[in-house]
Motif scaffolding. Sequence first.
Motif, PDB file in Angstrom:
ATOM      1  N   LEU A  77       0.811  -1.220   0.000  1.00  0.00           N
ATOM      2  CA  LEU A  77       0.000   0.000   0.000  1.00  0.00           C
ATOM      3  C   LEU A  77       0.845   1.270   0.000  1.00  0.00           C
ATOM      4  O   LEU A  77       0.557   2.207  -0.761  1.00  0.00           O
ATOM      5  N   ALA A  78       1.873   1.310   0.819  1.00  0.00           N
ATOM      6  CA  ALA A  78       2.665   2.540   0.939  1.00  0.00           C
ATOM      7  C   ALA A  78       3.255   3.001  -0.399  1.00  0.00           C
ATOM      8  O   ALA A  78       3.110   4.171  -0.765  1.00  0.00           O
ATOM      9  N   SER A 105       2.210   2.477  -3.360  1.00  0.00           N
ATOM     10  CA  SER A 105       1.194   2.720  -4.387  1.00  0.00           C
ATOM     11  C   SER A 105       0.104   3.678  -3.926  1.00  0.00           C
ATOM     12  O   SER A 105      -0.928   3.810  -4.584  1.00  0.00           O
ATOM     13  N   ARG A 106       0.352   4.355  -2.813  1.00  0.00           N
ATOM     14  CA  ARG A 106      -0.680   5.209  -2.204  1.00  0.00           C
ATOM     15  C   ARG A 106      -1.270   6.224  -3.181  1.00  0.00           C
ATOM     16  O   ARG A 106      -2.493   6.359  -3.272  1.00  0.00           O
ATOM     17  N   VAL A 149      -3.404   4.441  -5.844  1.00  0.00           N
ATOM     18  CA  VAL A 149      -4.632   3.920  -5.230  1.00  0.00           C
ATOM     19  C   VAL A 149      -5.606   5.069  -4.972  1.00  0.00           C
ATOM     20  O   VAL A 149      -6.797   4.963  -5.272  1.00  0.00           O
ATOM     21  N   SER A 150      -5.116   6.170  -4.448  1.00  0.00           N
ATOM     22  CA  SER A 150      -5.970   7.334  -4.198  1.00  0.00           C
ATOM     23  C   SER A 150      -6.609   7.813  -5.497  1.00  0.00           C
ATOM     24  O   SER A 150      -7.806   8.112  -5.536  1.00  0.00           O
ATOM     25  N   HIS A 189      -9.213  10.969   1.762  1.00  0.00           N
ATOM     26  CA  HIS A 189      -8.732   9.593   1.840  1.00  0.00           C
ATOM     27  C   HIS A 189      -7.782   9.425   3.011  1.00  0.00           C
ATOM     28  O   HIS A 189      -6.955  10.298   3.273  1.00  0.00           O
ATOM     29  N   ARG A 190      -7.892   8.293   3.681  1.00  0.00           N
ATOM     30  CA  ARG A 190      -6.968   7.926   4.752  1.00  0.00           C
ATOM     31  C   ARG A 190      -6.456   6.522   4.460  1.00  0.00           C
ATOM     32  O   ARG A 190      -7.218   5.647   4.055  1.00  0.00           O
ATOM     33  N   PHE A 191      -5.173   6.322   4.668  1.00  0.00           N
ATOM     34  CA  PHE A 191      -4.527   5.052   4.362  1.00  0.00           C
ATOM     35  C   PHE A 191      -4.033   4.390   5.636  1.00  0.00           C
ATOM     36  O   PHE A 191      -3.457   5.045   6.502  1.00  0.00           O
ATOM     37  N   PRO A 247      -1.656   1.488   6.206  1.00  0.00           N
ATOM     38  CA  PRO A 247      -0.704   0.450   5.828  1.00  0.00           C
ATOM     39  C   PRO A 247      -0.381  -0.405   7.051  1.00  0.00           C
ATOM     40  O   PRO A 247       0.020   0.122   8.089  1.00  0.00           O
ATOM     41  N   THR A 260      -6.752  -5.823  -0.385  1.00  0.00           N
ATOM     42  CA  THR A 260      -7.041  -4.448   0.029  1.00  0.00           C
ATOM     43  C   THR A 260      -8.515  -4.341   0.411  1.00  0.00           C
ATOM     44  O   THR A 260      -9.375  -4.939  -0.233  1.00  0.00           O
TER      45      THR A 260
END
Length: 128
Positions: free
Chosen positions: A13-14, A16-17, A20-21, A41-43, A45, A62
């Motif tokens: 995830l980190a 590709s943040r 992805v967003s 958006h909040r991620f 990881p 995901t």
Amino acid sequence: MAQVKVYGLASVLAPSRAAVSDAVHAALVEGLGIPADKRFHRFFPLAPEDFVHPAGRSERYTIVEVLLFAGRSEQAKKKAYAALYRGFAALGTAAEDLEVVLIETPRVDWAIRGVPGDELALSYAVET
């Protein structure tokens, strides 16, 4: 209004943040009519030990949670789902590795910029 949470393995995830967003936002704009300038958006990881899930999912597994005002039609939601799966497929995430949940709440359950959500003047339609 929509607030998005994205959960995945930190190692995937980190890096590709941003992509992805972009995929999530494009899908919500297309499917739900979210304005292009409204991105919340909040991620999350996670370490492997903090992301327990069934066997058969890859490291790209995901979860996308979208909290939004109630009012979108089933057709709009399904359009958003399809756009999300297309967007994630373009990033290399198989359909088996993406789970999406839309959580609708009445507008009165929100307060934004000091105003209850049901009194908030919106520049876009929620009942679609």
